[in-house]
Design an enzyme around this catalytic site. Structure first.
Site, PDB file in Angstrom:
ATOM      1  N   CYS A  62       0.820  -1.206   0.000  1.00 56.97           N
ATOM      2  CA  CYS A  62       0.000   0.000   0.000  1.00 56.97           C
ATOM      3  C   CYS A  62       0.857   1.261   0.000  1.00 56.97           C
ATOM      4  O   CYS A  62       1.104   1.868   1.047  1.00 56.97           O
ATOM      5  CB  CYS A  62      -0.958   0.031   1.177  1.00 56.97           C
ATOM      6  SG  CYS A  62      -2.172   1.365   1.030  1.00 56.97           S
ATOM      7  N   CYS A  96      -6.317   2.501  -3.580  1.00 56.33           N
ATOM      8  CA  CYS A  96      -5.662   3.057  -2.398  1.00 56.33           C
ATOM      9  C   CYS A  96      -6.581   4.111  -1.789  1.00 56.33           C
ATOM     10  O   CYS A  96      -6.697   5.212  -2.326  1.00 56.33           O
ATOM     11  CB  CYS A  96      -4.319   3.678  -2.761  1.00 56.33           C
ATOM     12  SG  CYS A  96      -3.425   4.331  -1.331  1.00 56.33           S
TER      13      CYS A  96
END
Length: 449
Positions: free
Chosen positions: A201, A379
């Site tokens: 991430c 995201c």
């Protein structure tokens, strides 16, 4: 990350329906033997795909027997890692994001509570750290990656020191220290780092920075200086979102220092040492230092024939099948794979149904199916309390947005914030780990015909 169809589906399906019969302890654990489908890793990818494979065969009228699918993982607990940012932001306790792994394995799957020592794809087998040899008809590798805390000199000691001012959301052990450090900071410099290269991430290092910035502002600490030191050349890999984030950085007075990798920490003098692309170094004073460590492939893959030279499991970017013809019974997804997309839970949600369909076709017909993964990932970028920018994109860093017809997704809003804070954790524990979520298709299994 979650389609509008999925959100509507959550409202229709009760918690009881979503979890009934799935959150029971595995009826047995076994070592050795052979499995029709063997999955390495009991994380997000492993649990999702295990249940989806079982359900796919059942829906085709060709059910697998209890114990035909095995999951190899020696971990005691399973974590919802995207929740660690919420912990670091003081929104939820970290216990909300941890459950015993065995409690998430339904009785028709077999948990092997061990770790892999070596792979032997030439013989369709692997060896565990306890010495057991396990063979398989088909292998799914979903082992994740490793966070290299020891790659930064002084980091491990700093994280263990409650008074160091150094913390990280990238481990369950330390994510709550982030909130402690944010709340206790009264003056000085708050520095947030991100390494160059692949990490889990890639937006998370700045998510926690934005939350800290907002917390400082809301609690009368506007004089605190906030700086973002990143090894990357821009704020984000996708230009649309990167431009918006950089404009936000300038608007909020956050320093942006690009091409800087954290290499060492001196807690005695509270200095962080960064290495620049030209080989020179810079010493930066900090009062608070949030660290994102470098990451990479698990050691078990290094030098193994199942992995490429860099340690990732090389798979076709569309089918998720191993690229070596002699290993055609091997698939991989998630962080351990070579897939050229961001390593996120959202990516896994789109990869799992594709892998499932292609694996089913291989076992059923002898040929891999036609399902194709397009690189979708997401995201959810927290930019403050009550606001979030939802970045969604696919291969080629091209936006692929679920709500683009309703919102400008390069602008933060409160709706997206509550998806991240409230809906996503609920959906994860009740749907995703049970194989009941199919990425942008929501609760409906995609039709790949």
């Amino acid at each position: 990350m979650f389609s509008a169809n999925f959100i509507r589906g959550v409202c229709r399906v009760s918690r009881k329906e979503a979890s009934s019969g799935t959150r029971t302890m595995a009826s047995a654990s076994r070592s050795g033997g052979k499995f029709k489908v063997l999955i390495v890793g009991g994380g997000t990818g492993g649990l999702s795909v295990a249940q989806q494979i079982y359900n796919r065969f059942k829906s085709a009228g060709k059910p697998l027997g209890d114990g035909d699918i095995g999951i190899v993982d020696g971990a005691e607990n399973h974590y919802y890692q995207p929740g660690w940012t919420l912990v670091g932001s003081g929104l939820l306790p970290k216990t909300d994001f941890s459950r015993p792994l065995a409690s998430l394995i339904p009785r028709h799957l077999t948990l092997i509570p061990d770790n892999v020592k070596s792979f032997s794809p030439e013989t369709s087998s692997l060896t565990t750290t306890s010495g057991s040899n396990i063979s398989y008809d088909t292998l799914v590798v979903a082992a994740g990656l490793q966070t290299n805390f020891n790659a930064i000199n002084g980091l491990q000691a700093a994280l263990a020191d409650p008074s160091s001012g150094v913390s990280s959301i990238y481990s369950y052990k330390t994510c709550d220290k982030v909130w402690t450090d944010i709340e206790s900071l009264k003056s000085g410099n708050a520095v947030f780092s991100q390494p160059s290269g692949i990490i889990k991430c890639a937006g998370a290092p700045q998510k926690i920075m934005w939350m800290a910035w907002d917390r400082f502002r809301r609690t009368g600490r506007k004089d605190l200086k906030v700086d973002f030191y990143t090894g990357m050349p821009t704020m984000f890999s996708v230009k649309k979102y990167s431009d918006a984030l950089d404009a936000l950085r300038v608007q909020r007075g956050v320093g942006g220092h690009f091409g800087n990798d954290l290499v060492s920490i001196n807690t005695d003098n509270r200095k962080a040492i960064f290495k620049k692309a030209d080989g020179t170094t810079a010493e930066v004073d900090y009062s608070l230092l949030h660290v994102t460590p470098p990451m990479g492939p698990l050691d078990v893959f290094k030098g193994s024939s199942i992995a490429d030279a860099t340690g990732w499991v090389p798979v076709d970017k569309g089918t998720l099948q191993h690229i070596k013809p002699e290993f055609k019974n091997v698939f991989a997804l998630g962080d351990c794979s070579s897939l050229p997309t961001s390593k996120t839970a959202a990516a896994i949600s789109a990869q799992a149904p594709v892998l499932t369909e292609n694996l089913f076709a291989l076992i059923d017909t002898g040929k891999v199916g036609t399902a194709e993964y397009d690189g979708y990932t997401s995201c959810p970028l927290l930019t403050g309390y009550g606001e979030l920018m939802l970045a969604e994109f696919k291969y080629g860093l091209e936006p692929k947005e679920s709500f683009g017809g309703i919102f400008d997704q390069s602008r933060s809003n409160r709706v997206f914030y509550h998806l991240k804070k409230d809906l996503f954790p609920y959906a994860y524990w009740n749907y995703m780990v049970n194989g009941l979520w199919f990425g942008s298709s929501g609760l409906r299994r995609p039709n790949f015909d």
